[in-house]
Scaffold this active site. Structure first.
Site, PDB file in Angstrom:
ATOM      1  N   ARG B 318     -23.112  19.882   8.145  1.00 22.09           N
ATOM      2  CA  ARG B 318     -23.190  20.647   9.394  1.00 22.09           C
ATOM      3  C   ARG B 318     -23.975  19.871  10.461  1.00 22.09           C
ATOM      4  O   ARG B 318     -23.690  19.994  11.652  1.00 22.09           O
ATOM      5  CB  ARG B 318     -23.790  22.038   9.174  1.00 22.09           C
ATOM      6  CG  ARG B 318     -23.688  22.923  10.416  1.00 22.09           C
ATOM      7  CD  ARG B 318     -24.053  24.377  10.144  1.00 22.09           C
ATOM      8  NE  ARG B 318     -22.944  25.167   9.637  1.00 22.09           N
ATOM      9  CZ  ARG B 318     -22.077  25.846  10.405  1.00 22.09           C
ATOM     10  NH1 ARG B 318     -22.189  25.830  11.722  1.00 22.09           N
ATOM     11  NH2 ARG B 318     -21.099  26.530   9.860  1.00 22.09           N
ATOM     12  N   ALA B 519     -24.789  31.647   7.871  1.00 21.03           N
ATOM     13  CA  ALA B 519     -23.853  30.968   8.761  1.00 21.03           C
ATOM     14  C   ALA B 519     -23.483  31.830   9.971  1.00 21.03           C
ATOM     15  O   ALA B 519     -22.418  31.670  10.550  1.00 21.03           O
ATOM     16  CB  ALA B 519     -22.588  30.542   8.002  1.00 21.03           C
ATOM     17  N   GLU B 721     -27.497  32.263  14.542  1.00 22.45           N
ATOM     18  CA  GLU B 721     -28.095  30.933  14.593  1.00 22.45           C
ATOM     19  C   GLU B 721     -28.097  30.262  15.969  1.00 22.45           C
ATOM     20  O   GLU B 721     -29.080  29.614  16.340  1.00 22.45           O
ATOM     21  CB  GLU B 721     -27.376  30.013  13.593  1.00 22.45           C
ATOM     22  CG  GLU B 721     -27.582  30.441  12.161  1.00 22.45           C
ATOM     23  CD  GLU B 721     -26.619  29.739  11.213  1.00 22.45           C
ATOM     24  OE1 GLU B 721     -27.070  28.896  10.440  1.00 22.45           O
ATOM     25  OE2 GLU B 721     -25.408  30.038  11.274  1.00 22.45           O
TER      26      GLU B 721
END
Ligand SMILES: Cc1cc2nc3c(=O)[nH]c(=O)nc-3n(C[C@@H](O)[C@@H](O)[C@H](O)COP(=O)(O)OP(=O)(O)OC[C@H]3O[C@@H](n4cnc5c(N)ncnc54)[C@H](O)[C@@H]3O)c2cc1C
Ligand code: FES
Ligand code: FES
Lengths: 493, 775
Positions: B318, B519, B721
């Site tokens: 990521r 996520a 996030e």
């Protein structure tokens, strides 16, 4: 000997028998009483999740303080009123204004910090404290929240007085009557046999100075307990066992403030919270520095005498007090002796205190004409952090020349230590940029700082020098901005 | 301000958190608050004092005989596998043979009280042969110590593009890790059941994994273990893989003693024992033209993974996926080295590697600007993704929903970026000691688990005969407001009051094989799965009503707690009751899997993300050039959450995430000594932002035009996030302030976290290079 601790909770007198005197209030609440609203986030006074409110009689009125329950030993509650987050709901089940404001502003996410935040604000509400942003930042400095970013919490606090007053609870006079009924006239003395080790633990809380000096004289191996903001951590973090504890918290007039023509006398038991504004009125930078010691909760417990007696090289009171020229008064039974505060610190962890002796008071001179007093602390985080370096400067400047200089730093040596070489290089000289530059270099003769997780050796040295420079600038410049906090206020409009 | 869940208020409403009242009153129960059975044991984990050592002997007899100790368990007591890892099988519950980090769990003591357990643990006699530890990335590099092969992602010929570029520069940045510092520490309570089964209350983002791990350790089938979580006191990724260890240790004690057992780590132990955000080193070599447009770039990422794999593989992937941030990199080669060290195994943390990657490219933008003497915002703008062919990411996914240019332009105007840039220049000219800095940075964050199979979710809904709805799904609540959002979706679907929908604890007994709540995808996945279940039941209700009232389906509609059936209106609850009497099933599972996504990890090509979330922030800071102290004066954020399901919750995520990101980049410092001991393992030394650290002026706007191109739940976008990375603007602004001491002639070497010490060091170095004195 009495073995009972009495305090008020939810309008009732509670009597607790035969507990380990080192049991923290937090553990007591959570495990013995299953009052689990009060949380543990750190067990060292840093996060505020365990904040509760204590009420006590002081000079005819009930005073309320937010305190960290995680480092408060249960016997310290004797004779006081305790309020936990569960105490707040009115009799009709409605939320307290502080709680309702937080709900309305979406000020909780995971909610784990929230009870502590409620209690910090509740104490502030009870004291009818102001709700400007700077004050609220300070009120909440000891409550960490990892989720919200704080804005909604502050926004809620700003309007907490706009809600209708809460109903229910005890009236002021009822509380006073109840409190009066549990005050002691003689020393609290607890003895507890530890079931596991068989050790007899003792806890004494004398009422008068004479009782105190007698008790300390009689038990010269006892741990003296003031606010417990150091001692509490010996138990919760280092897992030490304290056999005999003598608590100074209930000694009458141990927190005395005596103002004479030229001096201020401070009782060793004076808490930061009590001293901040008063010392600040004479030495503004001392007040400002105290505001950065710990948090409201810590300052509501921690004492100046405890900071000195603890003798840490990074304790914040020493640099300012030593720079001001403070005298320390030690007492053993009926004998007292005095010394300049800087002489008390012999080496790391070693102070000039004999068995049976205790810190009775500190005497400091009032500021005089031509005096420049400046102090500042450097830490990773601005609020609620331990100093990497703390510098305090006291100059007498006459006709542009340095007539007297007292400089003391914390964090630069194994003890709080005066910067003699630096002072010498300034004495008698013109108060000028060039002279200050020389004096900055002279600090290299005074100190060989260490590197640790708070700062490196080289940063400590550089910033120590620059603090002296900042002191000079603060005195001599008035055009250029020097203080980032002033800008913070300004841009906020 | 009225945010009570009243009538008619469902999706897109600023409703308060479902537990808000319980939070403020102290009634919300966390695992450590649950009523403890009277015979419950307390567990203490003994930890390794060494970073790397061979265990020659571990004699625990003296521990066992301490009064009050009920059991001591170590590796030899494990009936199943000694493994609590998520993927790789390399995280022992208790050390065996060797220890690999200071803080690793050795054995557990269960006793009548935690004090007894802790004191007893000191009686253990453990002999070690000390081995040389690899602590830093450098040491691991020299020793060639990796957790897996280095990965490369390539688009075009970066080397050639670099060679031909009119301008080039090279640089390097080090980015520190971060402790989650969830206020509630790791905790698990295990309760014995008949047949040797186990019920576990765990503070976890991933109940299914805890379930599977416990079963594996105990040698049981998964159906013998039930894991439940009502809420966490914060997670942030730290409760994704880490809780398995606490749960397994507690379960093992239960197995051994038959008594309930609780393991609650205190703060120091939690910080020493559990994983953190990876620290990174980023090396860049970039070629660009005179406008600052990147033509080719070579980015080498290196991270400290710690002693085991954990999720490091996906996290570093990521990071690679986000080194482009919102920019078209042209010809790019991205390599990623994943170093294995003798430190705690680093793990998921909000952003999951994305923040580190993004920080790298934002540094590159600032460097280019400095080299060309231009405003960094102009460099950022010329590099944004655009129309084809400037819309291809280094992993060959096309950016189809790019709103960054529009967001940035709007924010630039609203925040008066250009005017303030000029004002700051004036200020700095007149201020020799205090310097201000300004920066605008964007965020583009890919939504979906990059391991494709994880993008699935399940839900379970019952409607009882009185019309009340019981809602359950695989998502967990850690403060982010997932449960209220999904409840809103269900209330909306049935057109009933939110109060009719009961939010219930997540449990593996109701929804199996769930993915972690992570996520940022919690609402996307679970909201859809729950909707699917609701639609199933709704379909049955409609079919029933159509038949029962002889009415065409299209003439049946739900609104305001009622159902209109032709020209008849009946209460929702009445229809439900009628359906019950007619023997219609009122319970349904729901399922969802994200469409369109695929990824080939061997070639690093594919479409790993369903869509992107965007945002941008302008930060203004001031630094003291004599001390390095600093303050964030003003922050303006414009963030795209699609069509917000709950603007109050989303705003909370944005501002909370931002402040957490600030902490990562400014005051939060993980300080390891040479022996690999973490010395900042409590809030006294590890400094997360306090109240006064939040920006003095903090303007947050949710982008009004926001809507998801993709058919996500009510066209919303993930928000957990992305906002954390908006805080890169603070770091960039700090760099800008430092650079101003030498007239922006040099890019200061500033690493993260930018503590006062690092800022002062950067100021002094910048001055030295420029040959300017202290003024
Ligand atoms: C979260 C937190 C933040 C803190 N932040 C700061 C900070 O920013 N700056 C700073 O300087 N300190 C800080 N401290 C430490 C500071 O609170 C203490 O040093 C405090 O001043 C000690 O006072 P006390 O009354 O709590 O002492 P106690 O903890 O009760 O005692 C401290 C020591 O002094 C002895 N003692 C106490 N009173 C006497 C007496 N009258 N005579 C002889 N011995 C005595 C005790 O035996 C013990 O050795 C912090 C502490 C915490 C927990
Ligand atoms: S638990 Fe953190 S301050 Fe008490
Ligand atoms: S709401 Fe989670 S820590 Fe404050």
């Amino acid at each position: 000997m009495s073995d009972v601790i009495r305090f008020i909770l939810d309008g009732q007198i509670q009597a607790v028998h035969n507990v380990d005197p080192e049991l923290t209030l937090l553990n007591f609440l959570r495990t013995h009483w299953r009052r689990t609203g009060t949380k543990e986030g750190c067990a060292e006074g840093d996060c505020g999740a365990c904040t509760i409110v204590i009420g006590e009689m002081r000079r005819g009125a009930v005073h309320y303080r937010a305190i960290n329950a995680c480092i408060l030993f249960l016997p310290m509650l004797d004779g006081k009123e305790l309020m936990t987050v569960e105490s707040l709901r009115g009799r009709d089940g409605w939320l307290h204004p502080v709680q309702q404001a937080l709900v309305d502003h979406h000020a909780s996410q995971c909610g784990f910090c929230t009870p502590g935040i409620v209690m910090s604000l509740y104490a502030h509400y009870l004291n009818r404290g102001p709700v400007d942003v700077a004050t609220l930042n300070d009120v909440l400095a000891g409550n960490l929240c990892r989720c919200t970013g704080y804005r909604p919490i502050v926004a809620a606090a700003q309007v907490m007085y706009d809600y209708p007053s809460p109903s229910g609870g005890l009236g002021d006079t009822e509380t006073q009557t109840l409190l009066a009924s549990i005050q002691r006239t003689s020393m609290l003395a607890l003895v507890h046999e530890c079931t596991r080790s068989g050790v007899m633990k003792k806890f004494f809380a004398p009422r008068t100075l004479d009782e105190l000096s007698e008790a300390i004289g009689a038990h010269d191996d006892a741990v003296i307990l003031a606010g417990g903001t150091d001692v509490g951590l010996w138990v919760t973090k280092q897992h030490r066992m304290l056999k005999t504890v003598i608590s100074v918290g209930d000694v009458k007039d141990f927190d005395l403030w005596v103002d004479t023509d030229s001096t201020i006398e401070i009782g060793a038991g004076m808490r930061y919270g009590q001293a901040m504004a008063r010392l600040g009125s004479y030495y503004p930078d001392m007040g400002a520095l105290i505001r950065r010691i710990g948090s409201v909760q810590i300052r509501n417990s921690g004492t100046i005498g405890g900071n000195i007696a603890n003798g840490s090289p990074i304790g914040d009171m020493m640099p300012v007090l030593i720079a001001s020229g403070a005298i320390l008064v030690l007492r053993k039974r009926n004998k007292t002796r005095e010394m300049p505060l800087e002489d008390y610190f012999i080496s790391y962890g070693k102070q000039d205190r004999q068995p049976g002796e205790f810190v009775e008071k500190i005497i400091l001179p009032k500021p005089c004409a031509h005096q420049v007093f400046w102090a500042h602390k450097i830490s990773k985080r601005f609020d609620q952090d331990i100093s990497a370096v703390c510098g305090a400067f006291n100059f007498t400047i006459e006709k542009g020349h340095v007539k007297a200089a007292r400089i003391c730093y914390g964090g630069m040596a194994a003890t709080p230590k005066r910067a003699r070489a630096c002072e010498d290089s300034l004495m008698g000289k013109l108060w000028s940029y060039a002279v200050v530059q020389d004096a900055m270099r002279a600090l290299e003769k005074d100190y060989q700082p260490l590197s640790d997780m708070r700062a490196s050796e080289s940063y400590r040295m550089t910033v120590a020098k620059n603090l002296l420079y900042k002191c000079f600038l603060a005195d001599t410049k008035n055009e250029e901005p020097l203080d980032i906090l002033e800008l913070a206020v300004e841009s906020h409009g | 301000m009225d945010s009570r869940p009243g009538k008619g208020m469902r999706v897109h409403q600023a409703l308060r958190h479902d537990s808000a009242l319980k939070h403020v009153s102290g009634e919300a129960l966390y695992v450590d608050d649950l009523p403890a059975p009277s015979d419950m044991l307390h567990i203490y984990i003994a930890m390794s004092p060494h970073a790397h050592a061979r265990i020659l002997e571990m004699d625990l007899d003296a521990v066992r005989v301490v009064t009050g100790v009920a059991a001591v368990v170590s590796a030899g007591d494990i009936p199943g596998q000694n493994d609590v890892s998520p993927v790789a099988g390399d995280d022992p519950l208790f050390a065996e043979g060797e220890v690999y980090y200071a803080g690793q769990s050795l054995f557990a003591v269960a006793a009548e009280s935690l004090e007894i357990a802790r004191a007893a643990a000191l009686e253990a006699k453990v002999q070690y042969e000390i081995l040389t530890p690899l602590i830093t990335i450098d040491q691991a590099r020299q020793a060639g110590s990796y957790i897996e092969d280095s990965q490369t992602m390539a688009c075009g010929d970066a080397a050639a593009a670099l060679k031909n570029a009119p301008r080039r520069l090279k640089g390097r940045m080090i980015i520190g890790g971060q402790d989650h510092f969830y206020l509630e520490g790791q905790v698990a309570l295990a309760l014995p059941q008949e047949d040797g089964d186990m019920v576990i209350h765990s503070s976890t983002q991933h109940p299914s994994e805890v379930q599977h791990c416990v079963a594996r350790v105990l040698g049981l089938a998964s159906h013998s273990v039930t894991v439940e979580v009502r809420r966490m006191g914060g997670g942030f990724g730290g409760k994704e893989t880490q809780p398995a260890l606490m749960a397994a240790a507690a379960a093992l004690v239960v197995r051994k003693t038959g008594r309930p057992a609780k393991l609650c780590l205190d703060r120091d132990d939690d910080m020493k024992l559990t994983g953190k955000r990876h620290d990174f080193e980023i090396n860049y070599h970039v070629g660009f033209d005179e406008t600052g447009r990147i033509e080719g770039i070579d980015l080498a990422l290196a991270s400290r993974c710690g002693y085991s794999e954990d999720l490091s593989s996906a996290i570093n992937d990521r990071a690679m996926f986000h080194v482009d941030n919102a920019y078209f990199l042209g010809q790019a080669t991205i390599t990623s080295h994943r170093y294995k060290t003798h430190t705690v195994s680093n793990t998921a943390f909000r952003g999951f590697g994305g923040p580190q990657g993004m920080m790298g490219i934002e540094r590159v933008m600032d460097e280019i600007a400095m080299a060309l003497g231009k405003d960094p915002l102009d460099i950022r703008k010329v590099n944004l993704y655009g129309k084809a062919p400037r819309n291809i990411t280094p992993y060959h996914q096309h950016v189809e929903d790019n709103v960054a240019p529009e967001l940035i332009t709007q924010l630039e105007a609203h925040a008066r970026y250009r005017e303030r840039r000029a004002e700051i220049k004036d200020f700095n000219r007149a201020s020799p000691f205090l310097k201000k800095g300004l920066a605008l940075t964007p965020v583009k964050f890919g939504i979906s688990f990059t391991k494709t199979h994880l993008n699935q979710a399940g839900a379970l809904i019952h409607i009882y005969a009185d019309g009340s709805v019981h809602l359950n799904h695989g998502g967990t609540e850690m403060g982010q407001g997932l449960l209220i959002k999904v409840a809103q979706i269900i209330a909306e679907e049935f057109a009933i009051d939110l109060g009719c929908v009961k939010i219930t604890a997540t449990t593996t007994g109701k929804v199996p094989n769930t993915s972690a709540t992570a996520a940022s995808a919690g609402t996307d996945l679970n909201g859809m799965a729950a909707l699917n279940a609701a639609q199933e039941i709704k379909g049955r209700l409609i079919a029933f009503a159509a038949k029962h009232y002889h009415c065409a389906r299209e003439h049946i509609s739900f609104s305001d707690n009622h159902v209109t059936i032709g020209n008849r209106v009946i209460a929702f609850a009445d229809l439900v009751n009628q359906a019950y009497l007619a023997r219609v099933s009122l319970s349904s599972t729901g399922f969802y899997k994200t469409p369109e996504i695929h990824y080939d990890r061997a070639t690093h090509r594919g479409r790993p993300f369903y869509y992107f979330s965007y945002g941008a922030a302008v930060s203004e800071v001031v630094i003291d050039t004599l001390t390095g102290e600093n303050k964030v004066l003003r922050v303006d954020i414009l963030h795209d959450v699609g069509r917000s399901l709950n603007p109050a919750i989303d705003r909370g995520q944005i501002e909370g995430g931002f402040v957490q990101g600030m902490g990562w980049l400014t005051t939060e410092e993980l300080y390891f000594d040479d022996g690999g001991h973490l010395l900042t393992h409590a809030p006294s030394t590890y400094k997360i932002p306090a109240c006064s650290d939040r920006p003095v002026e903090f303007n947050i706007e949710i982008w009004e035009k926001g809507s998801n191109l993709k058919e996500t739940i009510h066209r919303s976008k993930a928000v957990g996030e992305p906002p954390l990375m908006l805080a890169i603007s603070v770091f960039s602004a700090l760099g800008d302030a430092v650079a101003s001491v030498a007239g922006h002639k040099f890019m200061p070497r500033l690493d993260a976290p930018a503590t006062p010490e690092r800022i002062l060091t950067a100021v002094e170095e910048t001055r030295r290079r420029a040959g300017v004195g202290k003024s």
